[in-house]
Scaffold this motif. Structure first.
Motif, PDB file in Angstrom:
ATOM      1  N   GLN A 152      19.496  38.516  30.690  1.00 28.86           N
ATOM      2  CA  GLN A 152      19.859  39.345  29.725  1.00 28.86           C
ATOM      3  C   GLN A 152      18.886  39.547  28.584  1.00 28.86           C
ATOM      4  O   GLN A 152      18.071  38.863  28.137  1.00 28.86           O
ATOM      5  N   VAL A 153      18.983  41.045  28.184  1.00 28.11           N
ATOM      6  CA  VAL A 153      17.929  41.342  27.269  1.00 28.11           C
ATOM      7  C   VAL A 153      18.587  40.905  25.635  1.00 28.11           C
ATOM      8  O   VAL A 153      19.490  41.628  25.371  1.00 28.11           O
ATOM      9  N   GLU A 154      17.804  40.105  24.998  1.00 24.71           N
ATOM     10  CA  GLU A 154      18.116  39.712  23.756  1.00 24.71           C
ATOM     11  C   GLU A 154      16.805  39.590  22.854  1.00 24.71           C
ATOM     12  O   GLU A 154      15.942  39.477  23.385  1.00 24.71           O
ATOM     13  N   ARG A 155      17.131  40.326  21.605  1.00 22.45           N
ATOM     14  CA  ARG A 155      15.907  39.907  20.644  1.00 22.45           C
ATOM     15  C   ARG A 155      15.371  38.736  20.765  1.00 22.45           C
ATOM     16  O   ARG A 155      15.842  37.695  20.624  1.00 22.45           O
ATOM     17  N   VAL A 156      14.049  38.617  20.784  1.00 23.62           N
ATOM     18  CA  VAL A 156      13.332  37.346  20.826  1.00 23.62           C
ATOM     19  C   VAL A 156      13.345  36.555  19.346  1.00 23.62           C
ATOM     20  O   VAL A 156      13.335  37.407  18.172  1.00 23.62           O
ATOM     21  N   ALA A 157      13.864  35.421  19.230  1.00 22.77           N
ATOM     22  CA  ALA A 157      13.922  34.615  17.934  1.00 22.77           C
ATOM     23  C   ALA A 157      12.622  33.761  17.944  1.00 22.77           C
ATOM     24  O   ALA A 157      12.408  32.887  18.817  1.00 22.77           O
ATOM     25  N   ASN A 158      12.053  34.115  16.701  1.00 28.34           N
ATOM     26  CA  ASN A 158      10.693  33.058  16.469  1.00 28.34           C
ATOM     27  C   ASN A 158      10.566  33.323  14.988  1.00 28.34           C
ATOM     28  O   ASN A 158      11.203  34.060  14.299  1.00 28.34           O
ATOM     29  N   LYS A 159       9.641  32.503  14.548  1.00 26.01           N
ATOM     30  CA  LYS A 159       9.335  32.361  13.100  1.00 26.01           C
ATOM     31  C   LYS A 159       8.069  33.136  12.824  1.00 26.01           C
ATOM     32  O   LYS A 159       7.385  32.644  11.915  1.00 26.01           O
ATOM     33  N   VAL A 160       7.655  34.057  13.712  1.00 26.58           N
ATOM     34  CA  VAL A 160       6.235  34.779  13.379  1.00 26.58           C
ATOM     35  C   VAL A 160       6.216  35.338  11.915  1.00 26.58           C
ATOM     36  O   VAL A 160       7.080  35.981  11.515  1.00 26.58           O
ATOM     37  N   ARG A 161       5.163  35.290  11.196  1.00 26.72           N
ATOM     38  CA  ARG A 161       5.139  35.819   9.853  1.00 26.72           C
ATOM     39  C   ARG A 161       3.737  36.639   9.792  1.00 26.72           C
ATOM     40  O   ARG A 161       2.846  36.640  10.594  1.00 26.72           O
ATOM     41  N   PRO A 162       3.667  37.590   8.749  1.00 24.92           N
ATOM     42  CA  PRO A 162       2.512  38.546   8.658  1.00 24.92           C
ATOM     43  C   PRO A 162       1.084  37.700   8.723  1.00 24.92           C
ATOM     44  O   PRO A 162      -0.021  38.096   9.012  1.00 24.92           O
ATOM     45  N   GLU A 163       1.147  36.355   8.188  1.00 24.55           N
ATOM     46  CA  GLU A 163      -0.249  35.771   8.041  1.00 24.55           C
ATOM     47  C   GLU A 163      -0.568  35.155   9.274  1.00 24.55           C
ATOM     48  O   GLU A 163      -1.358  34.581   9.527  1.00 24.55           O
ATOM     49  N   HIS A 164       0.448  34.987  10.351  1.00 19.01           N
ATOM     50  CA  HIS A 164       0.065  34.468  11.634  1.00 19.01           C
ATOM     51  C   HIS A 164      -0.752  35.377  12.452  1.00 19.01           C
ATOM     52  O   HIS A 164      -0.978  36.472  12.322  1.00 19.01           O
ATOM     53  N   LEU A 165      -1.371  34.809  13.686  1.00 14.43           N
ATOM     54  CA  LEU A 165      -2.452  35.540  14.329  1.00 14.43           C
ATOM     55  C   LEU A 165      -1.904  36.588  15.018  1.00 14.43           C
ATOM     56  O   LEU A 165      -0.608  36.490  15.740  1.00 14.43           O
ATOM     57  N   ALA A 166      -2.325  37.854  15.050  1.00 11.98           N
ATOM     58  CA  ALA A 166      -1.956  38.983  16.066  1.00 11.98           C
ATOM     59  C   ALA A 166      -2.764  38.906  17.184  1.00 11.98           C
ATOM     60  O   ALA A 166      -2.225  39.149  18.443  1.00 11.98           O
TER      61      ALA A 166
END
Length: 712
Positions: free
Chosen positions: A402-416
């Motif tokens: 099922q397509v569900e939005r990914v839940a994570n705690k990524v923030r702008p200061e984390h690595l891209a």
């Protein structure tokens, strides 16, 4: 030097000692003033001269008189020391040679008309007073041996073949009180001082064929600024003596760095794309050959994969390898990594296995997204899993989810992403780039290049080249499409794509080398292709490279964009479309939003406008540093003492640049041995280190030579 050559020299013990003194002093001098010329020096000596007056401020003169007890010789010592410091600030040379006339004595026999080359080592950690003592000693020794003719000195140190300039010094200093007239020795710049009871004034005479009067006036202003600061506190370290003061300093540090702009600093790259999906779900996002993906489908497939990655323990600060050719699967994989909270690590399929193995191990990669054709090319080392995104089994398994939005705690200061660049020690180094820096650049980019006014971009560059960040992400933030060019095709295919498009592309990003390939293919063609903006980056750009496009691609904006990987793709920009210059370097321009540029000397002091120095970059676009390289990170990312912001940093680029009068920065070269090949940074030391590992190679030297190849 004709008026010296008629001298008859009797070689007694005194003259022999003088010869030995000058040879020992000057035989090891490798360079003289090293001032950057405004115009190329003529092959045949030219004596065209220009003169202007100078005046030492009354306050500085009174301090000078007090320091020297009004002694003419000591005054000449102070002036000579300040001139040498001024040259040091301009050139970063640590052995300074300045010309001086012979000293005038009451006994005529002791006062030959001669030229002296005064040599002094200089160190920024000396105080001004310490350096004064050194210069005083050098002048005393030179005057003791001043009877030895200058043309003999030139002969004895093996420089008599230099006839189009003075072989030993470019700049001379003369104080009327104590010096004989300086003979004509073909030096470029002469400072002549005259002292009265209450003032010190003078004139500057210079070769107008190689220097502009504005440059010389600026040089003298720097001289006077250093004189004022040094006399105010003689215990000041040379490194701390300012060469720029007043309004010019404010302009360089503040006015030209006022770049603050709002942007979505609390969002990550994928979150901005998700917002665009909600606005234009049916618009085409990715085109590859005959296949097109809408924003909604791209979002669904990337989300499916992202959920799988999360189940495989991918999250913030977790590096995931991406070893794929340019394809729709590559874009899905990259976006999925970001959605899962991870950071992507480009693994170019064509890299040597050893290099890929090092990158996988260095970045602690436990998962690599790839394609079936590259599965066997990847290193066969333990500790990581491969997922082929073009595998039918994988696709069928995931579509049941099922397509569900990914839940994570990524923030702008984390690595891209972590992008590897060449390293001088023999192994590549991973540059750690957080989301916030990329978002700042992209938000500036979509506005500066008006991406929404075209149909999107053409992506032809590899993912391991940060030039790709612009072409891939910028259109997806404004609902436009990205057209993928198959890997390893030539300029012909790229031009064909441009010609087939009915509406103008928003952006095409290239290196100067790419421009050459395109020009070769396009010359003589009648087809018209529509393009709004051509962004050129990755290498130093010259006007000669873009003259063809000014004439043939009317209406296309020609942009020179500069930026190391450590400062997220681009940090300065210059529009060269209507540039009046047709030859010479194209400036790298002014800082983009929320970016600061400083041109500093080797003591990290601001240099004057027009003077070369190393470029330091600050602002929101800085990378976090180098992965697993704390010492190198500390060396290249230093505290920013200019911004006034707690915790702010600067990146030392190693690029030699200078500010122009109009506020644009001009690239001059490198302070090290790094080279650019088709936009890629290559440390020749890395190549040399690898070659020297071979049993039959004792020592290796690597040089970069031009080579014509096709587009990648």
């Amino acid at each position: 030097m004709d008026d010296i050559k008629s001298t008859i020299v009797l070689f007694d013990q005194e003259m022999i000692a003088a010869r030995e003194y000058w040879v020992s002093k000057l035989s090891q001098v490798k360079e003289i003033s090293n001032l950057r010329l405004d115009n190329a020096r003529p092959v045949i000596y030219s004596d065209n001269r220009c003169t202007f007056e100078l005046q030492v401020e009354e306050d500085s003169y009174q301090k000078l008189v007090k320091l020297t007890n009004n002694g003419s010789f000591l005054i000449s010592v102070v002036l000579m020391a300040v001139l040498k410091i001024c040259i040091y600030k301009y050139t970063s040379s640590n052995m300074i040679v300045v010309g001086s006339p012979s000293r005038r004595y009451q006994e005529a026999s002791a006062s030959p008309i001669n030229a002296l080359a005064i040599v002094d080592p200089i160190d920024g950690q000396m105080t001004f007073r310490e350096f004064l003592l050194n210069v005083r000693q050098s002048l005393l020794e030179a005057h003791t041996h001043q009877q030895y003719p200058f043309d003999y000195v030139i002969r004895d140190v093996g420089l008599e073949h230099i006839t189009h300039k003075c072989p030993l010094f470019d700049i001379s200093l003369e104080l009327q009180d104590i010096h004989n007239p300086l003979p004509d020795v073909k030096n470029d710049i002469a400072l002549f001082f005259v002292r009265s009871s209450d003032s010190l004034s003078g004139r500057v005479t210079f070769n107008s064929d190689i220097f502009h009067i504005k440059s010389m006036q600026k040089f003298i202003n720097t001289f006077l600024s250093i004189l004022q600061a040094a006399l105010t506190d003689t215990e000041t370290y040379i490194s701390a003596l300012p060469s720029v003061i007043g309004e010019e300093r404010k302009q360089l540090l503040v006015e030209w760095n006022q770049t603050e702009q709002d942007y979505p600093r609390e969002l990550c790259i994928h979150q901005l794309i998700e917002e665009q999906v909600s606005r234009t779900p049916e618009a085409v996002a990715i085109v590859s050959g005959e296949t097109a993906l809408t924003y909604q489908v791209l979002e669904q497939q990337a989300t499916l994969l992202a959920n799988k990655l999360v189940r495989l323990n991918v999250g913030p600060e977790v590096c995931v390898g991406l070893c794929m050719e340019r394809s729709i699967e590559m874009v899905i994989g990259l976006l999925a990594i970001l959605k899962s909270g991870g950071a992507y690590v480009p693994l170019e399929p064509g890299y040597p296995t050893e290099r890929l193995a090092f990158m996988i191990q260095d970045a602690a990669v436990r998962l690599v997204l790839t394609q079936e054709k590259y599965r066997e090319r990847l290193p066969r080392q333990e500790g990581y899993e491969k997922i082929c995104l073009d595998s039918r089994d994988w696709k069928e398994t995931e579509t049941k989810q099922q397509v569900e939005r990914v839940a994570n705690k990524v923030r702008p200061e984390h690595l891209a992403y972590v992008m590897y660049t060449s390293g001088s020690t023999g192994v590549p180094k991973g540059v750690m780039v957080p989301h916030r820096g990329v978002v700042n650049y992209l938000w500036w980019c979509i506005q500066a290049y008006q991406i929404a006014q075209g149909v999107g971009s053409v992506l032809h560059s590899p993912l391991s080249f940060d030039l790709t960040v612009t072409s891939l992400f910028a259109p997806l933030l404004v609902g436009r499409s990205v057209t993928l060019i198959e890997s390893r095709v030539g300029a012909e295919s790229l031009l064909q794509v441009l010609e087939e498009q009915e509406k103008a592309y928003s952006l095409l990003k290239l290196t100067p080398a790419h421009l050459d390939f395109l020009q070769e293919v396009w010359q003589g063609r009648q087809q018209r292709w529509d393009l709004r903006v051509m962004v050129i980056g990755g290498e130093a750009l010259r006007q000669e490279k873009i003259n063809f496009w000014r004439e043939r691609a009317q209406g296309v904006q020609l942009i020179n964009e500069y930026g190391p990987t450590e400062t997220v793709v681009g940090c300065s920009v210059y529009n060269a479309t209507q540039d009046k210059e047709k030859v010479g370097p194209v400036p790298i321009g002014r800082p983009i939003a929320n970016t600061r540029l400083y041109v500093l000397d080797h003591d990290q002091q601001v240099v004057p406008i027009g003077v070369g120095g190393e470029l330091y970059i600050g602002g929101d676009g800085l990378a976090r540093g180098y992965l697993n390289r704390p010492e190198l990170t500390a060396e290249r990312f230093i505290p920013d003492g200019w911004s006034g912001r707690a915790g702010a940093r600067l990146y030392r680029t190693g690029d030699l640049v200078r500010y122009r009068e109009d506020g644009n920065v001009e690239y001059l070269g490198r302070t090290d041995h790094q080279v650019k090949i088709r936009g890629f940074r290559v440390e020749v030391g890395e190549v040399e280190a690898v070659l020297e590992q071979h049993a039959l190679v004792q020592e290796a030297v690597v040089l970069a030579q031009p080579l014509s190849t096709g587009l990648r």
